[in-house]
Design an enzyme around this catalytic site. Structure first.
Site: not given
Ligand code: DX5
Ligand code: ZN
Length: 221
Positions: A11, A36, A38, A40, A69, A71, A140, A178
């Site tokens: 990620s 990956h 993310d 948000m 991903h 969110m 998650m 994840d």
């Molecule tokens: C959190 C993300 C993850 C995040 C994971 O909301 O979806 O992908 O980057 O980070 P770690 O591996 O540090 O928990």
């Molecule tokens: Zn993620």
């Protein structure tokens, strides 16, 4: 499915954004399988990360599939834009989708693999009527929004339930996990039925990220 090798998806949320190109090259060189990414929106989750222009730049250098991903609320408004930016797999949260079946068809119609993510409290059974339409289920294992959180132990049980649902439905979806994933729990997650391990801080905070990626793949600590 259980016997296929585990995939690792670093990620980039935990990457060094000032040297993003270097971290993209590290993932290219490494044994990792996907990027990956993310996204948000500060509404679905209480944090804002990066979006379309950053993903479009990453895509120019990435030599592995981009696993995006989302969110965000109303992901259907942006699916075509993420395809354009370079998403190969587009994952939406079930909790953000009133018309999940339609959203899955939209993503596949745009030529991407379709993923559905479940928050820690969301039952696996919610997927029963769409499981055969999905390419990836993202479980998650922390509450979404931030990297570096503690892994929720109940996740093992959810993975086993999901594996059962996939087998019973004769579905092909990969199980992706994840949040709080690292070499210390990788082997147990794979044993429970996971196919794809996402890791941010475990990889990018480690002294040797490429070696950590290998540890995740092999389950060695
Ligand atoms: C959190 C993300 C993850 C995040 C994971 O909301 O979806 O992908 O980057 O980070 P770690 O591996 O540090 O928990
Ligand atoms: Zn993620």
């Amino acid at each position: 499915m259980e016997n296929s090798p585990v995939l690792v998806a670093p990620s980039l949320l935990a990457a060094n954004f000032l040297e993003l190109g270097k971290d993209v090259e590290m993932v290219n060189r490494s044994e990792a399988d996907w990027f990956h990414l993310d996204v948000m929106d500060g509404r679905f989750v209480p944090n804002i990360s990066y979006g379309l222009p950053v993903i479009a730049q990453i895509k120019k250098k990435a030599r592995k599939p981009c696993d995006v991903h989302l969110m965000i609320e109303e992901p259907e408004k942006y699916a075509a834009d993420f395809k354009k930016a370079g998403a190969d797999i587009l994952t939406v949260h079930i909790e953000a989708c009133v018309h999940l079946h339609r959203n899955i068809q939209q993503i596949k119609g745009l030529g991407m693999k379709a993923g559905v993510a479940l928050n820690p409290h969301t039952p696996v059974g919610w997927l029963e009527n769409v499981i055969r339409d999905i390419d990836v289920v993202l479980i998650m294992s922390v509450n979404p929004g931030f990297g570096g959180q503690t892994f929720i132990e109940q996740t093992y049980h959810k993975i086993k339930q999901l594996r059962q649902l996939i087998n019973d439905s004769n579905a092909h979806a990969l199980i992706e996990v994840d949040g709080g994933v690292g070499p210390e729990n990788a082997a147990l997650l794979v044993k429970a039925g996971a196919n794809v391990l996402v890791a941010g801080s475990a990889i990018f905070s480690s002294a040797d990220p490429e070696k950590t990626i290998i540890s995740l793949k092999t389950g060695a600590q």
